[in-house]
Write a protein that holds these residues in place. Structure first.
Motif, PDB file in Angstrom:
ATOM      1  N   THR A 247       0.848  -1.197   0.000  1.00 19.54           N
ATOM      2  CA  THR A 247       0.000   0.000   0.000  1.00 19.54           C
ATOM      3  C   THR A 247       0.879   1.240   0.000  1.00 19.54           C
ATOM      4  N   LEU A 248       0.272   2.369  -0.314  1.00 14.44           N
ATOM      5  CA  LEU A 248       1.016   3.630  -0.354  1.00 14.44           C
ATOM      6  C   LEU A 248       1.338   4.151   1.035  1.00 14.44           C
ATOM      7  N   SER A 249       0.497   3.784   2.023  1.00 13.36           N
ATOM      8  CA  SER A 249       0.693   4.262   3.395  1.00 13.36           C
ATOM      9  C   SER A 249       0.011   3.297   4.350  1.00 13.36           C
ATOM     10  N   ASP A 250       0.040   3.611   5.647  1.00 23.83           N
ATOM     11  CA  ASP A 250      -0.748   2.815   6.576  1.00 23.83           C
ATOM     12  C   ASP A 250      -2.221   3.194   6.419  1.00 23.83           C
ATOM     13  N   ALA A 251      -3.106   2.588   7.191  1.00 22.06           N
ATOM     14  CA  ALA A 251      -4.540   2.822   7.033  1.00 22.06           C
ATOM     15  C   ALA A 251      -4.884   4.299   7.246  1.00 22.06           C
ATOM     16  N   VAL A 252      -5.749   4.813   6.384  1.00 26.08           N
ATOM     17  CA  VAL A 252      -6.148   6.218   6.448  1.00 26.08           C
ATOM     18  C   VAL A 252      -7.231   6.387   7.520  1.00 26.08           C
ATOM     19  N   PRO A 253      -7.102   7.378   8.414  1.00 26.91           N
ATOM     20  CA  PRO A 253      -8.155   7.615   9.410  1.00 26.91           C
ATOM     21  C   PRO A 253      -9.501   7.872   8.743  1.00 26.91           C
ATOM     22  N   TYR A 254     -10.574   7.465   9.390  1.00 29.59           N
ATOM     23  CA  TYR A 254     -11.909   7.518   8.796  1.00 29.59           C
ATOM     24  C   TYR A 254     -12.271   8.917   8.307  1.00 29.59           C
ATOM     25  N   MET A 255     -12.019   9.936   9.109  1.00 28.70           N
ATOM     26  CA  MET A 255     -12.421  11.298   8.721  1.00 28.70           C
ATOM     27  C   MET A 255     -11.664  11.777   7.483  1.00 28.70           C
ATOM     28  N   GLU A 256     -10.442  11.255   7.299  1.00 30.58           N
ATOM     29  CA  GLU A 256      -9.684  11.587   6.091  1.00 30.58           C
ATOM     30  C   GLU A 256     -10.162  10.738   4.912  1.00 30.58           C
ATOM     31  N   PHE A 257     -10.494   9.467   5.215  1.00 30.76           N
ATOM     32  CA  PHE A 257     -10.933   8.522   4.187  1.00 30.76           C
ATOM     33  C   PHE A 257     -12.171   9.027   3.452  1.00 30.76           C
ATOM     34  N   ILE A 258     -13.137   9.583   4.195  1.00 35.12           N
ATOM     35  CA  ILE A 258     -14.418   9.974   3.594  1.00 35.12           C
ATOM     36  C   ILE A 258     -14.348  11.298   2.834  1.00 35.12           C
ATOM     37  N   LYS A 259     -13.181  11.938   2.825  1.00 35.46           N
ATOM     38  CA  LYS A 259     -13.048  13.181   2.059  1.00 35.46           C
ATOM     39  C   LYS A 259     -13.037  12.908   0.559  1.00 35.46           C
ATOM     40  N   GLU A 260     -12.702  11.661   0.186  1.00 34.78           N
ATOM     41  CA  GLU A 260     -12.669  11.295  -1.227  1.00 34.78           C
ATOM     42  C   GLU A 260     -13.712  10.226  -1.509  1.00 34.78           C
ATOM     43  N   ASP A 261     -14.189  10.165  -2.754  1.00 39.89           N
ATOM     44  CA  ASP A 261     -15.196   9.168  -3.091  1.00 39.89           C
ATOM     45  C   ASP A 261     -14.549   7.786  -3.204  1.00 39.89           C
ATOM     46  N   ASN A 262     -15.392   6.764  -3.172  1.00 39.79           N
ATOM     47  CA  ASN A 262     -14.926   5.373  -3.190  1.00 39.79           C
ATOM     48  C   ASN A 262     -14.091   5.068  -4.418  1.00 39.79           C
ATOM     49  N   ARG A 263     -14.498   5.609  -5.561  1.00 33.04           N
ATOM     50  CA  ARG A 263     -13.792   5.312  -6.816  1.00 33.04           C
ATOM     51  C   ARG A 263     -12.341   5.797  -6.750  1.00 33.04           C
ATOM     52  N   THR A 264     -12.158   7.036  -6.271  1.00 37.89           N
ATOM     53  CA  THR A 264     -10.811   7.598  -6.158  1.00 37.89           C
ATOM     54  C   THR A 264      -9.986   6.829  -5.149  1.00 37.89           C
ATOM     55  N   ARG A 265     -10.606   6.517  -4.018  1.00 41.19           N
ATOM     56  CA  ARG A 265      -9.895   5.827  -2.949  1.00 41.19           C
ATOM     57  C   ARG A 265      -9.467   4.422  -3.380  1.00 41.19           C
ATOM     58  N   SER A 266     -10.351   3.688  -4.043  1.00 41.97           N
ATOM     59  CA  SER A 266     -10.008   2.323  -4.444  1.00 41.97           C
ATOM     60  C   SER A 266      -8.942   2.317  -5.534  1.00 41.97           C
ATOM     61  N   THR A 267      -8.918   3.363  -6.376  1.00 44.47           N
ATOM     62  CA  THR A 267      -7.860   3.485  -7.379  1.00 44.47           C
ATOM     63  C   THR A 267      -6.505   3.620  -6.696  1.00 44.47           C
ATOM     64  N   GLN A 268      -6.456   4.443  -5.661  1.00 43.69           N
ATOM     65  CA  GLN A 268      -5.209   4.631  -4.925  1.00 43.69           C
ATOM     66  C   GLN A 268      -4.793   3.338  -4.215  1.00 43.69           C
ATOM     67  N   ASP A 269      -5.770   2.646  -3.635  1.00 40.50           N
ATOM     68  CA  ASP A 269      -5.466   1.433  -2.885  1.00 40.50           C
ATOM     69  C   ASP A 269      -4.937   0.319  -3.782  1.00 40.50           C
ATOM     70  N   ASP A 270      -5.416   0.259  -5.008  1.00 38.12           N
ATOM     71  CA  ASP A 270      -5.062  -0.849  -5.903  1.00 38.12           C
ATOM     72  C   ASP A 270      -3.799  -0.607  -6.727  1.00 38.12           C
ATOM     73  N   ILE A 271      -3.227   0.567  -6.616  1.00 35.85           N
ATOM     74  CA  ILE A 271      -2.189   0.956  -7.575  1.00 35.85           C
ATOM     75  C   ILE A 271      -0.960   0.034  -7.540  1.00 35.85           C
ATOM     76  N   LEU A 272      -0.642  -0.530  -6.367  1.00 38.80           N
ATOM     77  CA  LEU A 272       0.540  -1.378  -6.240  1.00 38.80           C
ATOM     78  C   LEU A 272       0.233  -2.866  -6.320  1.00 38.80           C
ATOM     79  N   THR A 273      -1.039  -3.206  -6.385  1.00 36.88           N
ATOM     80  CA  THR A 273      -1.419  -4.623  -6.310  1.00 36.88           C
ATOM     81  C   THR A 273      -2.052  -5.185  -7.579  1.00 36.88           C
ATOM     82  N   GLN A 274      -2.755  -4.332  -8.355  1.00 42.34           N
ATOM     83  CA  GLN A 274      -3.564  -4.875  -9.452  1.00 42.34           C
ATOM     84  C   GLN A 274      -2.769  -5.439 -10.622  1.00 42.34           C
TER      85      GLN A 274
END
Length: 465
Positions: A363-390
């Motif tokens: 992953t790019l970092s450790d787990a993102v805190p919830y209040m920071e996580f919800i600042k971005e939509d699911n599509r953007t967040r999942s793109t970032q999460d998958d960048i090193l694994t897909q």
């Protein structure tokens, strides 16, 4: 006992230090005490206790079915389970009870495993939670401090796994340690006549050796995985891990996977195209949710899908259908398939050059805190999460997350090892060696009675942090 490895628990059951029913009850109690985490969609308490009772009888007779007999398991709620609701966390399948078990579920039950229930996921697994389409086993494993294995595509049957992206979906394995992942893999892998994509050869379960000499291994460090957004903490751990191998005598070399930079875009074109195709089956006619709208068949279809799917699912269906339109098919879908081949060929070239295993961040970092996580939509967040694994999914290669250290915030961080196709034994052997070196501190979710007092207790790793 909840903190022990699979083999340790199996030995305790065999020696009578704990019974299968006691173990099951302790797990069910933990599920209840951590209910606020919303980890389970369905808890199959009655079924689990019956299965535990049967296991207990087998142990009393001295006839356990194997190392998994009496071991509690949980299954992601996109695997079909006979008699237990399978929803994919979607209104579309609310109340759906499959008439059969997925092959992987049946294999576990046949060996005496005790099914506690069905765990939560993003709707139809469209996000970064545990099957593995683009990283959904390795990403949560990295954030939770556990081992997450995505086997080679075709090694484990997908029969009964409700499909997201047929050409990339792989049942994933989440365990406490690498040895446990090898045990479960040995139970699940092999040809399934119900899934034509599985290997034809017989699969022989294996025990992992205790590797002491890594000097014969060549570890590749792909420079393209130094991705934008990679935290300095992860980068430092990645570098330290490479030095660990180098100092132990392994050959550590920088390698290039030049088409990696196109992989996340390519992945999303192919992913949404297959999603659009797979989601077409949910029309409200045969099973699952059906709208009350009855003006016409077309209006019923539209209303059913609007009510049954959330925005992320509908968004991917729309994107996928756009890429599959006659006027766009060549420019998007066919081009993405060609790029996918180039990505796969990059891995082939690197492995042919003599590299045995690739070492990358998960992953790019450790787990993102919830209040920071919800600042971005699911599509953007999942793109970032998958960048090193897909990329490993697009190439069909086995990959594993190994928990490595705790971040400055005390959260788990993992690194990823990618191996050659169907060379799981080699991959897991190296991963086990690394696991022993880093001595990751096992994180315990202590007994929690109220959400406010829920804390992760841990101790810093002495050797690798």
């Amino acid at each position: 006992m909840l903190r022990a490895s699979l083999r340790e628990v199996s030995a305790a059951l065999k020696e009578g230090h704990v019974t299968a029913t006691e173990l099951c009850q302790r797990c069910l109690s933990l599920i209840k005490s951590t209910k606020f985490l919303n980890a389970y969609i369905t808890v199959a308490e009655e079924t689990a206790l019956k299965q535990a009772e049967e296991s207990e009888k087998r142990y009393r007779r001295g006839q356990p079915l194997g190392v998994l007999d009496g071991i509690p398991i949980a299954v992601k709620d996109n695997f079909n389970t006979a008699g237990i609701e399978t929803t994919c966390a979607s209104n579309m399948l609310k109340g759906y009870v499959s008439p059969y078990n997925a092959t992987v579920v049946q294999k576990l039950l046949d060996q005496g495993a005790v099914l506690l229930g069905k765990t939560n996921l993003d709707e139809f697994a469209m996000g970064a939670l545990g099957s593995d389409t683009g990283g959904s086993t390795r990403n949560p494993a990295a954030h939770c401090g556990v081992v997450g294995l995505k086997p080679t595509y075709g090694l484990i049957s997908r029969h009964g796994l409700i499909p997201l992206v047929n050409s990339m979906d792989v049942p994933g394995i989440l365990t406490r340690c690498v040895d446990d992942a090898a045990v479960v893999l040995g139970s699940l892998a092999g040809h399934d006549p119900k899934d034509s994509t599985t290997i034809q050869d017989n699969f022989k379960p294996f025990e992992l050796p205790n590797l002491t000499d890594v000097s014969k291994f060549s570890i590749g460090i792909p420079k393209e995985y130094h991705a934008p957004g990679l935290s300095s903490e992860i980068l430092a751990l990645w570098s330290k891990a490479a030095d660990l191998f180098k100092n132990a005598g392994a050959k550590v070399i920088e390698v290039s996977l030049p088409h990696t930079r196109y992989s996340i875009v390519c992945y999303h074109v192919l992913c949404t195209a297959e999603v659009a195709s797979n989601m077409a089956r949910f029309d409200g006619l045969e099973y699952g949710h059906r709208s009350d709208m009855n003006k016409s068949t077309e209006s019923m279809y539209a209303a059913t899908r609007r009510e049954g799917f959330n925005d992320v699912v509908r968004g991917r269906i729309l994107s996928g259908n756009y890429f599959l339109l006659k006027q766009n098919y060549e420019n998007y879908f066919i081009k993405a398939q060609k790029v996918r081949r180039l990505i796969a060929n990059d891995f082939v070239k690197v492995f042919r050059s003599g590299v045995d295993i690739l070492l990358t961040p998960t992953t790019l970092s450790d787990a993102v805190p919830y209040m920071e996580f919800i600042k971005e939509d699911n599509r953007t967040r999942s793109t970032q999460d998958d960048i090193l694994t897909q990329a490993a999914n697009m190439a069909g290669l086995p990959a594993i997350n190994v928990p490595t250290a705790l971040s400055e915030r005390g959260l788990p961080v993992g690194l990823q090892f990618i191996g050659r196709s169907f060379q799981e034994k080699q991959l897991l052997t190296v991963a086990k060696w690394f696991e022993k070196q880093v001595k990751f501190p096992m994180i315990q979710l202590e007994e929690v009675k109220r959400h406010e007092h829920g804390v992760f207790q841990h101790q810093k790793s002495a050797s690798f942090s």
